[in-house]
Design a protein around this motif. Sequence first.
Motif, PDB file in Angstrom:
ATOM      1  N   GLY A 144      40.963  47.326  46.576  1.00  0.00           N
ATOM      2  CA  GLY A 144      41.719  46.951  45.380  1.00  0.00           C
ATOM      3  C   GLY A 144      41.173  47.492  44.083  1.00  0.00           C
ATOM      4  O   GLY A 144      41.709  47.179  43.007  1.00  0.00           O
ATOM      5  N   GLN A 145      40.130  48.324  44.136  1.00  0.00           N
ATOM      6  CA  GLN A 145      39.450  48.780  42.918  1.00  0.00           C
ATOM      7  C   GLN A 145      40.383  49.530  41.967  1.00  0.00           C
ATOM      8  O   GLN A 145      40.325  49.338  40.748  1.00  0.00           O
ATOM      9  N   GLU A 146      41.266  50.358  42.509  1.00  0.00           N
ATOM     10  CA  GLU A 146      42.156  51.125  41.646  1.00  0.00           C
ATOM     11  C   GLU A 146      43.091  50.223  40.856  1.00  0.00           C
ATOM     12  O   GLU A 146      43.352  50.461  39.671  1.00  0.00           O
ATOM     13  N   ILE A 147      43.571  49.171  41.499  1.00  0.00           N
ATOM     14  CA  ILE A 147      44.483  48.245  40.815  1.00  0.00           C
ATOM     15  C   ILE A 147      43.725  47.447  39.759  1.00  0.00           C
ATOM     16  O   ILE A 147      44.223  47.238  38.645  1.00  0.00           O
ATOM     17  N   VAL A 148      42.519  47.011  40.086  1.00  0.00           N
ATOM     18  CA  VAL A 148      41.705  46.257  39.122  1.00  0.00           C
ATOM     19  C   VAL A 148      41.387  47.128  37.910  1.00  0.00           C
ATOM     20  O   VAL A 148      41.487  46.682  36.760  1.00  0.00           O
ATOM     21  N   ALA A 149      41.009  48.382  38.156  1.00  0.00           N
ATOM     22  CA  ALA A 149      40.683  49.286  37.052  1.00  0.00           C
ATOM     23  C   ALA A 149      41.924  49.594  36.218  1.00  0.00           C
ATOM     24  O   ALA A 149      41.861  49.622  34.979  1.00  0.00           O
ATOM     25  N   ARG A 150      43.061  49.807  36.870  1.00  0.00           N
ATOM     26  CA  ARG A 150      44.298  50.100  36.141  1.00  0.00           C
ATOM     27  C   ARG A 150      44.690  48.914  35.259  1.00  0.00           C
ATOM     28  O   ARG A 150      45.151  49.094  34.122  1.00  0.00           O
TER      29      ARG A 150
END
Length: 295
Positions: A193-199
């Motif tokens: 989920g890192q990409e969604i959290v960063a976005r």
Amino acid sequence: MQNQLTNSVLGLTPTLAEQQAYGYSAARLVGYCNPKGRLLASAWIGLFPSATDDRFILFISKDIAASTAKRLAMYVLRSKVKVIDLSAKWAVHGLYGSVNQISDTKRNANEVALRLPDVLIDGQSVARLLMAGPKDDFIKGQDSGEILNVWNELEVLSAIPRIVLATQEAFVPQMINFESVAGVDFKKGCYPGQEIVARSQYRGAIKRRLQLAHVDGASLDEGLVTPGAELFHDQDPTQPAGIVVLSAWRSSEQNRMDLQIECKLEALENGEIHIGSVTGPVLKTDALPYPLLEI
């Protein structure tokens, strides 16, 4: 764990026997997300070396401990690591009091201790300590409903969220202020989920936040304020505006229930927020004890 959790576990200062894990160097808040960036779990983690191994211990809600351990174990692969759910074998106790009282707490060599951030309540700073160890060796403290109520109250007023079974996969970390209480490291490597959290962080996509609130509990149905209970805004009664994250009775004020709620920002700006339905009890919001990081 470095590849699974929202916060870095590298560089944790080892907490040796009879020491307390305290401060960001030794005790960190971590989240565990699904691939969509929704929190499956939250925990406090410390490095407590044993005689033979490095040992990371996560303090996590008991109702999700087994499922979280099972999921983490799926990613061990060829690493020389074991993931063990100790809920049935270890006892966990919470202590609170003055800084000096907590700092001087005694325990035996088989117990570990992790100190949580202090909480300001009624103008006084209260220190908190989580202790855990094998049930047969544990120095058992005093148990009472009143002590447990105060512990729960302190947790709610800290405004640091805890994921339980009823709120699994309900929140992206920023929806419950996880980044503002040092639960997310945006400089570490990838995790589920890192990409969604960063976005969500860098594109300002979060329109919901954790907020403290309270309600008159004189005739309150406690089922309305359990974690996961829905909130409704009087100007949009057709869909929930948020949910309860945690709740606890206020020990120093009769019939007052304090809550952590996750809610739409626009609903917090005007109108009334009700619990359970648009005709349910009205919530009154309270100030957070920390500033929010701007998104």
